[in-house]
Motif scaffolding. Sequence first.
Motif, short mmCIF file in Angstrom:
data_model
loop_
_atom_site.label_atom_id
_atom_site.label_comp_id
_atom_site.label_asym_id
_atom_site.label_seq_id
_atom_site.Cartn_x
_atom_site.Cartn_y
_atom_site.Cartn_z
N ALA A 222 0.92 -1.31 -0.21
CA ALA A 222 0.01 0.18 -0.06
C ALA A 222 0.81 1.21 -0.14
N LEU A 223 1.90 1.32 0.71
CA LEU A 223 2.89 2.39 0.87
C LEU A 223 3.55 2.60 -0.36
N ASP A 224 4.13 1.37 -1.31
CA ASP A 224 4.56 1.52 -2.23
C ASP A 224 3.77 2.15 -3.22
N LEU A 225 2.31 2.14 -3.21
CA LEU A 225 1.38 2.52 -4.15
C LEU A 225 1.03 3.90 -3.90
N ASP A 226 1.72 4.52 -2.93
CA ASP A 226 1.57 5.93 -2.66
C ASP A 226 0.19 6.14 -1.99
N MET A 227 -0.12 5.10 -1.03
CA MET A 227 -1.21 5.54 -0.09
C MET A 227 -0.62 6.29 1.08
N GLN A 228 -1.34 6.90 1.51
CA GLN A 228 -1.05 7.98 2.79
C GLN A 228 -0.72 7.45 4.01
N GLY A 229 -1.36 6.29 4.35
CA GLY A 229 -1.27 5.82 5.77
C GLY A 229 -2.13 4.36 5.71
N LEU A 230 -2.22 4.10 7.33
CA LEU A 230 -2.68 2.47 7.54
C LEU A 230 -3.64 2.71 8.68
N ILE A 231 -4.72 1.87 8.59
CA ILE A 231 -5.47 1.86 9.76
C ILE A 231 -5.39 0.40 10.14
N ILE A 232 -4.82 0.02 11.17
CA ILE A 232 -4.59 -1.45 11.50
C ILE A 232 -5.40 -1.75 12.83
N GLU A 233 -5.85 -3.15 13.04
CA GLU A 233 -6.68 -3.25 14.30
C GLU A 233 -5.47 -3.90 15.15
N THR A 262 9.24 0.36 4.80
CA THR A 262 9.86 1.28 4.19
C THR A 262 9.02 2.56 3.67
N LEU A 263 9.23 3.66 4.09
CA LEU A 263 8.62 4.85 3.44
C LEU A 263 9.29 5.45 2.36
N ARG A 264 9.01 5.24 1.14
CA ARG A 264 9.68 5.69 -0.14
C ARG A 264 9.04 7.17 -0.51
N HIS A 265 10.13 7.58 -1.19
CA HIS A 265 9.92 8.95 -1.63
C HIS A 265 8.72 9.06 -2.65
N HIS A 266 7.97 10.00 -2.70
CA HIS A 266 6.92 10.36 -3.54
C HIS A 266 7.48 10.79 -4.92
N ASP A 267 8.57 11.53 -4.85
CA ASP A 267 9.10 11.98 -6.44
C ASP A 267 10.82 11.62 -6.23
N LEU A 268 11.36 11.65 -7.24
CA LEU A 268 12.69 11.53 -7.41
C LEU A 268 13.52 12.55 -6.98
N GLN A 269 14.59 12.29 -6.40
CA GLN A 269 15.17 13.40 -5.47
C GLN A 269 16.32 14.29 -6.48
N THR A 270 16.90 13.66 -7.51
CA THR A 270 18.03 14.45 -8.19
C THR A 270 17.60 14.26 -9.71
N PRO A 271 18.28 15.22 -10.44
CA PRO A 271 17.99 15.22 -11.94
C PRO A 271 18.52 13.90 -12.60
N GLU A 272 19.63 13.39 -12.13
CA GLU A 272 20.14 12.13 -12.58
C GLU A 272 18.89 10.94 -12.69
N LEU A 273 18.48 10.76 -11.34
CA LEU A 273 17.59 9.76 -11.36
C LEU A 273 16.20 10.14 -12.14
N VAL A 274 15.96 11.20 -12.29
CA VAL A 274 14.74 11.72 -13.23
C VAL A 274 14.93 11.38 -14.73
N ASP A 275 16.07 11.76 -15.04
CA ASP A 275 16.78 11.42 -16.38
C ASP A 275 16.81 9.80 -16.62
N LYS A 276 16.93 9.25 -15.83
CA LYS A 276 16.92 7.55 -16.12
C LYS A 276 15.56 7.28 -16.05
N LEU A 277 14.72 7.54 -15.29
CA LEU A 277 13.42 7.17 -15.21
C LEU A 277 12.78 7.50 -16.64
N THR A 278 13.22 8.86 -16.86
CA THR A 278 12.44 9.23 -18.34
C THR A 278 13.08 8.39 -19.46
#
Length: 370
Positions: A222-233, A262-278
Amino acid sequence: MKLNLNIEPLSNWLQPTNEKKPLVIAGPCSAETEEQLLATAHLLAKTGKVSALRAGIWKPRTRPGEFEGIGSIGLQWLKRAKEETGLKTATEVATAKHVEEALAAGVDVLWVGARSTANPFTVQEIADALKGADVPVIVKNPVNPDVSLWVGALERINNAGITKLAAIHRGFSSFEKTAFRNEPMWELAIQLKTLCPELPMINDPSHICGNRELISYVSQKALDLDMQGLIIESHIDPSVAWTDAKQQVTPAALSDLIDNLTLRHHDLQTPELVDKLTELRKQIDKLDDLIFQKISDRMKVAEKIGEHKRDNDVTILQVNRWEEILKNRTAYARALKLDDTFTEKLLELLHNESIRRQTEVMNTKTATEA
């Protein structure tokens, strides 16, 4: 088509206790006794990882005679838990009376359950009772896999003036029996996020899993799919819980679970990472173009097959041929490291479209007949 909701950011009304950890709402499935609720609340607060205490006060059960919640007295227990721990509180409401009593007791967050979401009359009753209130409301997906019902419930609540609004993804009922209590059907949650990207979405791994063993796996996905939180019993002693014992975890187990996410970044952090993803996305785009070209070619052949069947009075569906395709293509796809379920779903889509096109051809008169 985008969903036009007037909503505030989740950070305006509920935030994680630590920016490096996900937002967590936790607590027992049901408030059973004052001692059970307070003890659980104190242990959850002690972890420092929970933003709000959840507890069912009224429990909509499938059959009469099951425990249907402690009732209104439990609201006072929630109030005391908040006073003693500082945790915000959350509970489910299913009627106008529930809303009125929860608001009067100072409950911080209300949620609309899956059974209620499935009934527009119930949702409208809740929405009418919420008019004029300034309270966050989170709406669970309906029991059945119907995004329109989910959207409709969100719209009704939003139209009542509730802008502190979020969705809860808790999985969907399915005839297929799998490891999950409710099938995640992640694609439906993604569809809602696509319709309204600004809508916060919270995952409910407890109800998706139905057992505590899979909660960590579902939470991470769920976190990897960019959901904002969890509700757990979470229950002080799940083994004696009055409802949903198998899917509740102790506060200590919850703390360990959160630590291992693991809480991952919503966006890539550097231009190099952006270029690679592009660059990688460009490769995907080219491959997608080729796939659609080949599908178009396949459908043209299917139409020729339809013409041949029409001209020779042969039925469209040939079961033996379909079984042969399933067997051979699935084996080939497996050799290419493709998942069997994915392959079968793809083949079914292609087969259904082929049948549709052949049906059109079969019902079109030839030049001679015309």
